[in-house]
Design a protein around this motif. Sequence first.
Motif, PDB file in Angstrom:
ATOM      1  N   GLU A  47       0.830  -1.205   0.000  1.00 36.37           N
ATOM      2  CA  GLU A  47       0.000   0.000   0.000  1.00 36.37           C
ATOM      3  C   GLU A  47       0.864   1.254   0.000  1.00 36.37           C
ATOM      4  N   VAL A  48       1.927   1.254   0.788  1.00 33.76           N
ATOM      5  CA  VAL A  48       2.833   2.409   0.836  1.00 33.76           C
ATOM      6  C   VAL A  48       3.501   2.611  -0.517  1.00 33.76           C
ATOM      7  N   LEU A  49       3.918   1.549  -1.168  1.00 36.94           N
ATOM      8  CA  LEU A  49       4.536   1.690  -2.496  1.00 36.94           C
ATOM      9  C   LEU A  49       3.556   2.291  -3.492  1.00 36.94           C
ATOM     10  N   ARG A  50       2.304   1.869  -3.437  1.00 33.86           N
ATOM     11  CA  ARG A  50       1.287   2.461  -4.334  1.00 33.86           C
ATOM     12  C   ARG A  50       1.114   3.947  -4.037  1.00 33.86           C
ATOM     13  N   GLU A  51       1.088   4.285  -2.762  1.00 35.78           N
ATOM     14  CA  GLU A  51       0.907   5.677  -2.342  1.00 35.78           C
ATOM     15  C   GLU A  51       2.074   6.552  -2.809  1.00 35.78           C
ATOM     16  N   ILE A  52       3.293   6.091  -2.592  1.00 38.62           N
ATOM     17  CA  ILE A  52       4.465   6.884  -2.983  1.00 38.62           C
ATOM     18  C   ILE A  52       4.556   7.009  -4.499  1.00 38.62           C
ATOM     19  N   ALA A  53       4.221   5.956  -5.211  1.00 38.70           N
ATOM     20  CA  ALA A  53       4.215   6.038  -6.678  1.00 38.70           C
ATOM     21  C   ALA A  53       3.225   7.118  -7.122  1.00 38.70           C
ATOM     22  N   GLY A  54       2.099   7.222  -6.443  1.00 35.16           N
ATOM     23  CA  GLY A  54       1.141   8.285  -6.747  1.00 35.16           C
ATOM     24  C   GLY A  54       1.723   9.663  -6.477  1.00 35.16           C
ATOM     25  N   TYR A  55       2.438   9.813  -5.367  1.00 30.54           N
ATOM     26  CA  TYR A  55       3.089  11.095  -5.073  1.00 30.54           C
ATOM     27  C   TYR A  55       4.072  11.454  -6.179  1.00 30.54           C
ATOM     28  N   ALA A  56       4.847  10.461  -6.588  1.00 31.79           N
ATOM     29  CA  ALA A  56       5.860  10.707  -7.620  1.00 31.79           C
ATOM     30  C   ALA A  56       5.205  11.139  -8.926  1.00 31.79           C
ATOM     31  N   MET A  57       4.123  10.491  -9.292  1.00 34.84           N
ATOM     32  CA  MET A  57       3.437  10.860 -10.533  1.00 34.84           C
ATOM     33  C   MET A  57       2.837  12.267 -10.418  1.00 34.84           C
ATOM     34  N   GLN A  58       2.303  12.607  -9.246  1.00 36.78           N
ATOM     35  CA  GLN A  58       1.758  13.953  -9.040  1.00 36.78           C
ATOM     36  C   GLN A  58       2.852  15.014  -9.115  1.00 36.78           C
ATOM     37  N   ALA A  59       4.070  14.634  -8.761  1.00 41.51           N
ATOM     38  CA  ALA A  59       5.198  15.567  -8.832  1.00 41.51           C
ATOM     39  C   ALA A  59       5.756  15.650 -10.244  1.00 41.51           C
ATOM     40  N   HIS A  60       5.158  14.921 -11.176  1.00 41.92           N
ATOM     41  CA  HIS A  60       5.551  14.932 -12.591  1.00 41.92           C
ATOM     42  C   HIS A  60       7.016  14.554 -12.768  1.00 41.92           C
ATOM     43  N   ILE A  61       7.372  13.375 -12.222  1.00 38.51           N
ATOM     44  CA  ILE A  61       8.751  12.921 -12.359  1.00 38.51           C
ATOM     45  C   ILE A  61       9.104  12.684 -13.822  1.00 38.51           C
ATOM     46  N   ILE A  85      11.959   3.114 -12.909  1.00 38.73           N
ATOM     47  CA  ILE A  85      11.769   4.546 -12.689  1.00 38.73           C
ATOM     48  C   ILE A  85      12.517   5.384 -13.714  1.00 38.73           C
ATOM     49  N   CYS A  86      13.541   4.809 -14.339  1.00 37.10           N
ATOM     50  CA  CYS A  86      14.340   5.565 -15.314  1.00 37.10           C
ATOM     51  C   CYS A  86      13.814   5.450 -16.737  1.00 37.10           C
ATOM     52  N   MET A  87      12.770   4.670 -16.956  1.00 32.25           N
ATOM     53  CA  MET A  87      12.197   4.552 -18.291  1.00 32.25           C
ATOM     54  C   MET A  87      11.491   5.857 -18.657  1.00 32.25           C
ATOM     55  N   ASP A  88      11.317   6.065 -19.919  1.00 29.71           N
ATOM     56  CA  ASP A  88      10.640   7.280 -20.377  1.00 29.71           C
ATOM     57  C   ASP A  88       9.398   6.884 -21.172  1.00 29.71           C
ATOM     58  N   PRO A  89       8.217   7.010 -20.601  1.00 29.89           N
ATOM     59  CA  PRO A  89       7.910   7.529 -19.260  1.00 29.89           C
ATOM     60  C   PRO A  89       8.213   6.489 -18.188  1.00 29.89           C
ATOM     61  N   PRO A  90       8.382   6.955 -16.942  1.00 26.54           N
ATOM     62  CA  PRO A  90       8.659   6.033 -15.844  1.00 26.54           C
ATOM     63  C   PRO A  90       7.525   5.022 -15.683  1.00 26.54           C
ATOM     64  N   ARG A  91       7.887   3.807 -15.351  1.00 22.19           N
ATOM     65  CA  ARG A  91       6.901   2.748 -15.143  1.00 22.19           C
ATOM     66  C   ARG A  91       6.339   2.826 -13.739  1.00 22.19           C
ATOM     67  N   SER A  92       5.183   2.229 -13.572  1.00 12.92           N
ATOM     68  CA  SER A  92       4.605   2.083 -12.235  1.00 12.92           C
ATOM     69  C   SER A  92       4.525   0.591 -11.941  1.00 12.92           C
ATOM     70  N   GLY A  93       3.793   0.200 -10.942  1.00 14.27           N
ATOM     71  CA  GLY A  93       3.657  -1.205 -10.602  1.00 14.27           C
ATOM     72  C   GLY A  93       4.665  -1.689  -9.587  1.00 14.27           C
ATOM     73  N   PHE A  94       5.221  -0.794  -8.797  1.00 14.52           N
ATOM     74  CA  PHE A  94       6.234  -1.165  -7.815  1.00 14.52           C
ATOM     75  C   PHE A  94       5.687  -2.102  -6.752  1.00 14.52           C
ATOM     76  N   ALA A  95       4.418  -1.956  -6.389  1.00 16.30           N
ATOM     77  CA  ALA A  95       3.817  -2.841  -5.385  1.00 16.30           C
ATOM     78  C   ALA A  95       3.731  -4.273  -5.894  1.00 16.30           C
ATOM     79  N   GLY A  96       3.786  -4.472  -7.201  1.00 16.21           N
ATOM     80  CA  GLY A  96       3.729  -5.810  -7.782  1.00 16.21           C
ATOM     81  C   GLY A  96       5.076  -6.501  -7.864  1.00 16.21           C
ATOM     82  N   LEU A  97       6.128  -5.803  -7.495  1.00 18.79           N
ATOM     83  CA  LEU A  97       7.456  -6.427  -7.474  1.00 18.79           C
ATOM     84  C   LEU A  97       7.505  -7.499  -6.386  1.00 18.79           C
TER      85      LEU A  97
END
Length: 143
Positions: A47-61, A85-97
């Motif tokens: 859940e925390v990984l999903r939340e932080i990924a959302g923060y990162a996307m909102q910050a327009h990484i 995270i270094c892909m262009d655009p950055p990938r999500s799905g970190f909670a699925g790792l």
Amino acid sequence: MTESSGEDARALRRETERVVNEVAQGLRMLDDGAAWFSCLSPAGRQEVLREIAGYAMQAHITAADGRAGVARSGVKPTANPSVMICMDPPRSGFAGLPADEHVKAFRVLVSVFAVADTRRRQKYCKGTCGHAWHNLPAAAQEP
């Protein structure tokens, strides 16, 4: 979902917001944040990984933010979270790792968020920001 589990989820989101923003603003060390994260249940970590990924996307990484964040994170550039995270655009799905990659994902996501959010605070919020999470008091740091 029971009422207490809903309250627990809200409490975890508030705590996540506080910890991540303290790390991003240098009020808490990344290692301390990772230690907090490591103490969570597996479901809590996801859940925390999903939340932080959302923060990162909102910050327009950007991919450049990803590279800078990975360099700060202490995670190898070839680790799955670093590559994602270094892909262009950055990938999500970190909670699925896999669970053994969650701490690496946390370190990468928080570090990348710190890079992007610092840029946004300096460029868009300087002196006029009303975001409570951009105005944390230094006293908010906990041991």
